[in-house]
Design a protein around this motif. Structure first.
Motif, PDB file in Angstrom:
ATOM      1  N   UNK A  68       0.831  -1.203   0.000  1.00  0.00           N
ATOM      2  CA  UNK A  68       0.000   0.000   0.000  1.00  0.00           C
ATOM      3  C   UNK A  68       0.867   1.255   0.000  1.00  0.00           C
ATOM      4  N   UNK A  69       1.964   1.213   0.745  1.00  0.00           N
ATOM      5  CA  UNK A  69       2.882   2.353   0.747  1.00  0.00           C
ATOM      6  C   UNK A  69       3.529   2.539  -0.626  1.00  0.00           C
ATOM      7  N   UNK A  70       3.912   1.435  -1.245  1.00  0.00           N
ATOM      8  CA  UNK A  70       4.528   1.513  -2.572  1.00  0.00           C
ATOM      9  C   UNK A  70       3.551   2.093  -3.584  1.00  0.00           C
ATOM     10  N   UNK A  71       2.291   1.681  -3.478  1.00  0.00           N
ATOM     11  CA  UNK A  71       1.274   2.218  -4.388  1.00  0.00           C
ATOM     12  C   UNK A  71       1.071   3.704  -4.147  1.00  0.00           C
ATOM     13  N   UNK A  72       1.144   4.116  -2.875  1.00  0.00           N
ATOM     14  CA  UNK A  72       0.985   5.533  -2.552  1.00  0.00           C
ATOM     15  C   UNK A  72       2.124   6.352  -3.149  1.00  0.00           C
ATOM     16  N   UNK A  73       3.347   5.794  -3.107  1.00  0.00           N
ATOM     17  CA  UNK A  73       4.493   6.487  -3.693  1.00  0.00           C
ATOM     18  C   UNK A  73       4.296   6.606  -5.205  1.00  0.00           C
ATOM     19  N   UNK A  74       3.917   5.489  -5.827  1.00  0.00           N
ATOM     20  CA  UNK A  74       3.741   5.479  -7.281  1.00  0.00           C
ATOM     21  C   UNK A  74       2.616   6.404  -7.738  1.00  0.00           C
ATOM     22  N   UNK A  75       1.595   6.541  -6.882  1.00  0.00           N
ATOM     23  CA  UNK A  75       0.453   7.395  -7.241  1.00  0.00           C
ATOM     24  C   UNK A  75       0.674   8.849  -6.856  1.00  0.00           C
ATOM     25  N   UNK A  76       1.817   9.134  -6.216  1.00  0.00           N
ATOM     26  CA  UNK A  76       2.111  10.489  -5.741  1.00  0.00           C
ATOM     27  C   UNK A  76       0.967  11.001  -4.879  1.00  0.00           C
ATOM     28  N   UNK A  77       0.505  10.123  -4.002  1.00  0.00           N
ATOM     29  CA  UNK A  77      -0.686  10.396  -3.202  1.00  0.00           C
ATOM     30  C   UNK A  77      -0.340  11.162  -1.919  1.00  0.00           C
ATOM     31  N   UNK A  78      -1.057  12.240  -1.659  1.00  0.00           N
ATOM     32  CA  UNK A  78      -0.922  12.976  -0.395  1.00  0.00           C
ATOM     33  C   UNK A  78      -1.848  12.332   0.623  1.00  0.00           C
ATOM     34  N   UNK A  79      -1.304  11.991   1.798  1.00  0.00           N
ATOM     35  CA  UNK A  79      -2.064  11.257   2.804  1.00  0.00           C
ATOM     36  C   UNK A  79      -2.050  11.994   4.134  1.00  0.00           C
ATOM     37  N   UNK A  80      -3.131  11.830   4.884  1.00  0.00           N
ATOM     38  CA  UNK A  80      -3.208  12.420   6.225  1.00  0.00           C
ATOM     39  C   UNK A  80      -2.326  11.629   7.169  1.00  0.00           C
ATOM     40  N   UNK A  81      -1.559  12.327   8.002  1.00  0.00           N
ATOM     41  CA  UNK A  81      -0.691  11.683   8.987  1.00  0.00           C
ATOM     42  C   UNK A  81      -1.239  11.994  10.369  1.00  0.00           C
ATOM     43  N   UNK A  82      -1.617  10.955  11.109  1.00  0.00           N
ATOM     44  CA  UNK A  82      -2.249  11.105  12.413  1.00  0.00           C
ATOM     45  C   UNK A  82      -1.566  10.193  13.422  1.00  0.00           C
ATOM     46  N   UNK A  83      -1.194  10.740  14.575  1.00  0.00           N
ATOM     47  CA  UNK A  83      -0.644   9.925  15.648  1.00  0.00           C
ATOM     48  C   UNK A  83      -1.766   9.173  16.351  1.00  0.00           C
ATOM     49  N   UNK A  84      -1.393   8.130  17.067  1.00  0.00           N
ATOM     50  CA  UNK A  84      -2.383   7.305  17.729  1.00  0.00           C
ATOM     51  C   UNK A  84      -3.206   8.034  18.776  1.00  0.00           C
ATOM     52  N   UNK A  85      -2.702   9.170  19.265  1.00  0.00           N
ATOM     53  CA  UNK A  85      -3.481   9.941  20.243  1.00  0.00           C
ATOM     54  C   UNK A  85      -4.466  10.887  19.579  1.00  0.00           C
ATOM     55  N   UNK A  86      -4.559  10.814  18.253  1.00  0.00           N
ATOM     56  CA  UNK A  86      -5.521  11.631  17.540  1.00  0.00           C
ATOM     57  C   UNK A  86      -4.977  12.938  17.008  1.00  0.00           C
TER      58      UNK A  86
END
Length: 306
Positions: A68-86
């Motif tokens: 999934x990470x590799x696909x995200x890199x290939x798709x140049x996808x911007x993703x939300x980054x959230x820590x476990x505490x929200x």
């Protein structure tokens, strides 16, 4: 500590060494005759995050998560980054990734996989700031003035609406954190009772009130989470969270009842008996981390309508 990148869940290798965030600003240097150059601020640099993470078969499929990470890199996808505490850190793209297999089973299937990721902040085509997706249980809603600082010129910033899912997540984390702090106070009084039982007995009513004060919040969380049972994406995690919250509430109620019967003669034994309940509560709170993290991912990535 769990965190989420897009919909990919992972566990930081360590609490501090596994996460590095860098901020910066750019300055133009203007040469001046007979004087030192003058600096002029021209803008802020993009935030950068470096993380060491591990995927383990106990809570995910390592090879599938890496894919999934590799696909995200290939798709140049911007993703939300959230820590476990929200805590919502913003949207990022993956600029670099390396992976190392650490453990496999006898058939060669991956059990544990370590990876290093480099993330760079993504502001979008128009560089328009995105509103906070959720608010953590320990944080108040952002002040209007703080939001106005982030606003695009000519656009009035407003406090974002919080969805029922985000409210439930925030309530759960806040209530469980309150429960944990209350039981820390019980453990502290137990330790004091070994050397100064008189002082410990004097503090007991206040500690008992603190533990009892956490019960209504836990009950409210169970009710709020129960309302999510018809949302397919989070129904299973919500039900699991409700079960764990109710077990925490039951253990804490038992501790409160036992402390009510404490006196100078049985104080230490009453507090010692609470130790087992404290350990069980701690286990339930840790067990709630992953389902809450998955629900956080669903809220942040807008898998659930507000």
């Amino acid at each position: 500590m769990f965190a989420i990148l897009g919909t990919v869940e992972f566990d930081l290798i360590t609490y501090f060494d596994g996460l590095e965030i860098s901020y910066g600003a750019d300055y133009a240097e203007h040469a001046l005759i007979g004087r030192k150059p003058r600096l002029q601020h021209v803008g802020d640099k993009l935030d950068e995050i470096k993380i060491d993470l591990v995927f383990h078969a106990s809570y995910c499929k390592p090879e599938a998560e890496l894919l999934r990470l590799r696909k995200a890199i290939a798709a140049h996808e911007a993703m939300s980054f959230v820590l476990g505490n929200g805590d919502y850190k913003g949207r990022f793209v993956i600029t670099d990734a390396t992976a190392t297999g650490r453990q496999t089973d006898k058939s060669g299937s991956m059990i544990a996989l370590e990876a290093q990721l480099s993330l760079r902040e993504y502001t979008g085509e128009d560089a328009k700031p995105r509103p906070l997706a959720i608010v953590s249980g320990s944080s108040p809603l952002p002040l209007q003035a703080q939001l106005n600082k982030l606003a695009v010129p000519g656009v009035v910033a407003t406090i974002p609406a919080i969805s029922p899912l985000s409210q439930a997540i925030s309530m759960a984390k806040g209530a469980l954190n309150t429960a944990s702090q209350a039981l820390t106070a019980v453990a502290a009084v137990r330790q004091l009772a070994k050397s100064d039982p008189v002082s410990a007995l004097a503090r007991l009513p206040g500690v008992s009130a603190t533990v009892g004060g956490a019960l209504p919040g836990l009950g409210a969380v169970a009710e709020q989470m129960g309302g999510l049972k018809n949302i397919t994406v989070v129904a299973s995690d919500a039900a699991q969270t409700v079960q764990r919250v109710m077990r925490v509430r039951g253990e804490m109620s038992s501790i409160t009842q036992n402390m009510a019967s404490a006196n100078a003669g049985n104080l230490l034994s009453v507090l010692t008996s609470a130790n087992g309940a404290i350990q069980r509560v701690d286990s339930e709170i840790r067990g709630a981390t992953l389902p809450l993290a998955r629900m956080t991912a669903a809220a942040v990535t807008r898998q659930v309508a507000g």
